[in-house]
Write a protein that holds these residues in place. Sequence first.
Motif, PDB file in Angstrom:
ATOM      1  N   GLY A  56      -8.754  -0.840   8.964  1.00 43.22           N
ATOM      2  CA  GLY A  56      -7.989  -1.528   7.944  1.00 43.22           C
ATOM      3  C   GLY A  56      -8.293  -1.073   6.539  1.00 43.22           C
ATOM      4  O   GLY A  56      -7.954  -1.764   5.568  1.00 43.22           O
ATOM      5  N   VAL A  57      -8.929   0.079   6.400  1.00 47.12           N
ATOM      6  CA  VAL A  57      -9.280   0.575   5.064  1.00 47.12           C
ATOM      7  C   VAL A  57      -8.032   1.041   4.330  1.00 47.12           C
ATOM      8  O   VAL A  57      -7.850   0.758   3.134  1.00 47.12           O
ATOM      9  N   VAL A  58      -7.162   1.765   5.013  1.00 48.46           N
ATOM     10  CA  VAL A  58      -5.915   2.247   4.416  1.00 48.46           C
ATOM     11  C   VAL A  58      -4.786   2.036   5.408  1.00 48.46           C
ATOM     12  O   VAL A  58      -5.005   1.895   6.615  1.00 48.46           O
ATOM     13  N   ASP A  59      -3.590   2.015   4.875  1.00 46.63           N
ATOM     14  CA  ASP A  59      -2.398   1.974   5.710  1.00 46.63           C
ATOM     15  C   ASP A  59      -1.996   3.413   5.993  1.00 46.63           C
ATOM     16  O   ASP A  59      -1.586   4.146   5.083  1.00 46.63           O
ATOM     17  N   VAL A  60      -2.134   3.840   7.251  1.00 45.26           N
ATOM     18  CA  VAL A  60      -1.880   5.232   7.594  1.00 45.26           C
ATOM     19  C   VAL A  60      -0.433   5.611   7.310  1.00 45.26           C
ATOM     20  O   VAL A  60      -0.147   6.741   6.897  1.00 45.26           O
TER      21      VAL A  60
END
Length: 341
Positions: free
Chosen positions: A175-179
């Motif tokens: 959930g660190v970045v939205d791929v």
Amino acid sequence: MRLSAKARENIAGWLFVAPVIVILGLFMLLPILMAMWVSLTDWNGQGSPFKSGVPFVGFDNYSKLFTEDGLTRQDFMTSVRNNIYYVGIVVPVQTVLALGLALVVNSRMLKGKGFFRAAFFFPSVTSSVAISVVFLFIFASSGAVNNLLAFFGVQGPQWFADARGILHLVLGGLGVVDVDNPPAFLTSGGPFGLSWWDWLAGPSVAMSTIMLLVIWTTSGTFMLMFLAALQDIPVTLEEASMLDGAGRWKRLRFVTLPMLKPTLFLVLTMGIISTWQVFDQVYVMSQGAPGKTTLTPAYLSYTQAFDSFEYGTGTAISFVLFAIIVLFTIVQRWLLRERNA
């Protein structure tokens, strides 16, 4: 005029090595010089590259790889990115695995050492093309790996059709970045025509499968090198460390590993050279697909020359690859050099 004994020895020495020098000059040095000339031309493979009509372009083939915007630079930098991850994962893993296997088969408590040595070494002597074809079946959509994962309730990916980067998948899973919508500062710019998001993708799922194959097939060879070095370590040295109270891990760290340093340098050097030259597995298993995530400089050099008939560009890539290998070897030698206390 009578020659001195030293002069006669020198002449005799040169006569002995002359056949080797001639053979190496004809079949190694001369082709290298010819290829270097081709890298400075726009030869298309028709006729001889040494004819007067072949356009001489100087270093344009090299500048296309680094400074000129275009598909050539994008493909080359993509291949370099893929190979950096490939080297950074395969070389340490295969080295540690080979050392671990060597320590296991060198153990005095292990029975059936000959069987385990042969079993660990067998993949190394098997044809890489044959093993690559077998892996294609094993990692197919309905192959053994996906069936095994399905048994545990896990849906396996389309291994050789999955272009997603491992680091992207990890960051997305955490959930660190939205791929699907990465940060703009990572996609807006980056060096050599690739965005930072592309550089930080990590190896794709397809490339990871190739890495697994290579690690499995090469560890056996390096295991034998470590095993030979382990058997060269004097038993008295190990016994003296045991008398001094050194445990198993301390003996490994302060006795075994320092004695293995020359072999470690050899294994790392051979590993770096072979991983930067990876070609046959890519050619058989993926041919650069999916989405050029398994493209490597060696395979790109081949396609540029023999598929696109841009022999100058293909040869330039090979010389850049040679420079990269030499640079990595020098850095590694500097890191493993003997340091005075």
